[in-house]
Design a protein around this motif. Structure first.
Motif, PDB file in Angstrom:
ATOM      1  N   THR A 137       0.463   1.637  -6.150  1.00  0.00           N
ATOM      2  CA  THR A 137      -0.602   0.950  -5.511  1.00  0.00           C
ATOM      3  C   THR A 137      -0.140   0.603  -4.177  1.00  0.00           C
ATOM      4  O   THR A 137      -0.988   0.188  -3.187  1.00  0.00           O
ATOM      5  CB  THR A 137      -1.274  -0.108  -6.103  1.00  0.00           C
ATOM      6  OG1 THR A 137      -0.491  -1.331  -6.167  1.00  0.00           O
ATOM      7  CG2 THR A 137      -1.887   0.271  -7.114  1.00  0.00           C
ATOM      8  N   ASN A 144       1.254   0.332  -0.084  1.00  0.00           N
ATOM      9  CA  ASN A 144       1.172   1.333   1.241  1.00  0.00           C
ATOM     10  C   ASN A 144       2.115   1.772   1.820  1.00  0.00           C
ATOM     11  O   ASN A 144       2.863   0.865   2.313  1.00  0.00           O
ATOM     12  CB  ASN A 144       0.017   0.305   2.207  1.00  0.00           C
ATOM     13  CG  ASN A 144      -0.305   1.293   3.405  1.00  0.00           C
ATOM     14  OD1 ASN A 144       0.072   2.496   3.651  1.00  0.00           O
ATOM     15  ND2 ASN A 144      -1.329   0.872   3.986  1.00  0.00           N
ATOM     16  N   ALA A 191       2.888   3.215   4.302  1.00  0.00           N
ATOM     17  CA  ALA A 191       3.319   3.155   5.834  1.00  0.00           C
ATOM     18  C   ALA A 191       4.048   1.540   6.116  1.00  0.00           C
ATOM     19  O   ALA A 191       4.455   1.471   7.267  1.00  0.00           O
ATOM     20  CB  ALA A 191       1.845   3.147   6.550  1.00  0.00           C
ATOM     21  N   LYS A 229       0.652  -7.951   7.508  1.00  0.00           N
ATOM     22  CA  LYS A 229       1.185  -6.720   6.900  1.00  0.00           C
ATOM     23  C   LYS A 229       0.870  -6.746   5.268  1.00  0.00           C
ATOM     24  O   LYS A 229       0.865  -7.953   4.909  1.00  0.00           O
ATOM     25  CB  LYS A 229       2.570  -6.530   6.878  1.00  0.00           C
ATOM     26  CG  LYS A 229       2.974  -6.157   8.534  1.00  0.00           C
ATOM     27  CD  LYS A 229       4.253  -5.674   8.429  1.00  0.00           C
ATOM     28  CE  LYS A 229       5.436  -6.744   8.203  1.00  0.00           C
ATOM     29  NZ  LYS A 229       5.255  -7.831   9.269  1.00  0.00           N
ATOM     30  N   PRO A 230       0.624  -5.675   4.600  1.00  0.00           N
ATOM     31  CA  PRO A 230       0.176  -5.792   3.061  1.00  0.00           C
ATOM     32  C   PRO A 230       1.431  -6.569   2.468  1.00  0.00           C
ATOM     33  O   PRO A 230       2.605  -6.139   2.790  1.00  0.00           O
ATOM     34  CB  PRO A 230      -0.114  -4.345   2.838  1.00  0.00           C
ATOM     35  CG  PRO A 230       0.860  -3.473   3.889  1.00  0.00           C
ATOM     36  CD  PRO A 230       0.516  -4.397   5.109  1.00  0.00           C
TER      37      PRO A 230
END
Length: 253
Positions: A154, A156, A158, A241-242
């Motif tokens: 899950t 990201n 990026a 940021k995640p």
């Protein structure tokens, strides 16, 4: 509390960090009043347990209540925080081995059903003298591997992977997740990842560092902040940021 104290679930050798205080907190309407009244408390416990052992146990609990809360009523959440983290009386701050570490993972293939599993836990507790093992410890490494695989699926791609764990215990979850990312995830994920453990207990912080740093490549990816996660100032500026936040063993937040 019922789950921790259930003989069926945890074995008779497993005490709670609060060691029976929940019986007064949640089964009696005025626990602090009883805690401050020796005679009333003694009568209350004698009625409940009918034993000298129970009476002596309550007197010990009453002294702990007074030590923790003083002479004024407090919120239950504040009592729990003091019972766990008080510098002099806290469960996690005064016990060098507050959370147990199994020397080897449990071989579940050799256990024939639930009864054998419970009996095996009883043996582990009686042999170790540890108050309790966390689920991530009992089911290691698979518990941590499962969390790691969810993160892998899950995240990201990026952004570099950031994981924050609050209340990491002995460091088993962190170690298992880092191990999994190193061996199962794409190389770039492990190479660029950061794992931050926020731990309020100095003793447990040292245990985490010791366990995680057994793998040299984990050292540059693991960061420990020994502080309370409740303190907003400790988090610094907002990072948009995640990230993933893990709170497996947090007793209150």
């Amino acid at each position: 509390f019922k789950l921790l104290h259930s003989k069926e679930n945890a074995g008779s050798a497993l005490p709670s960090p609060l060691m029976g205080a929940h019986k007064m907190l949640f089964q009696h309407p005025a626990p602090l009043a009883y805690a401050r009244s020796g005679l009333a408390a003694s009568s209350f416990w004698a009625e409940r347990s009918g034993s000298l052992k129970g009476l002596l146990r309550l007197r010990f609990i009453c002294r702990k209540f007074v030590d923790l809360v003083g002479d004024r009523p407090i919120l239950v959440r504040d009592f729990i925080h003091s019972a766990l983290y008080h510098p002099e009386f806290g469960y996690f701050t005064t016990r060098p081995q507050a959370v147990g570490i199994l020397p080897q993972p449990i071989c579940f293939d050799s256990l024939e059903g639930k009864r054998a599993y419970i009996q095996h836990l009883d043996i582990l507790y009686s042999q170790s003298g540890i108050s309790w093992f966390t689920p991530v410890e009992i089911f290691k490494p698979w518990y941590g591997y499962g969390v790691a695989e969810y993160i892998r699926q899950t995240l990201n791609p990026a952004f570099p992977l950031q994981i924050y764990e609050i209340g990491g215990g002995a460091g088993t979850c962190a170690r298992n997740i880092l191990d999994y990312m190193k061996s199962k995830a794409p190389t770039t994920i492990y190479k660029d990842m950061k794992y931050v453990s926020v731990e309020i207990s100095d003793a447990l912080a040292m245990e985490q560092i010791k366990l995680v740093n057994e793998v040299k490549s984990h050292k540059s990816r693991f960061q420990l902040e020994c502080r309370s996660a409740n303190n907003r100032n400790g988090w610094g500026p907002i990072d948009k940021k995640p990230c993933f936040v893990i709170m497996l063993e947090v007793d209150h937040f």
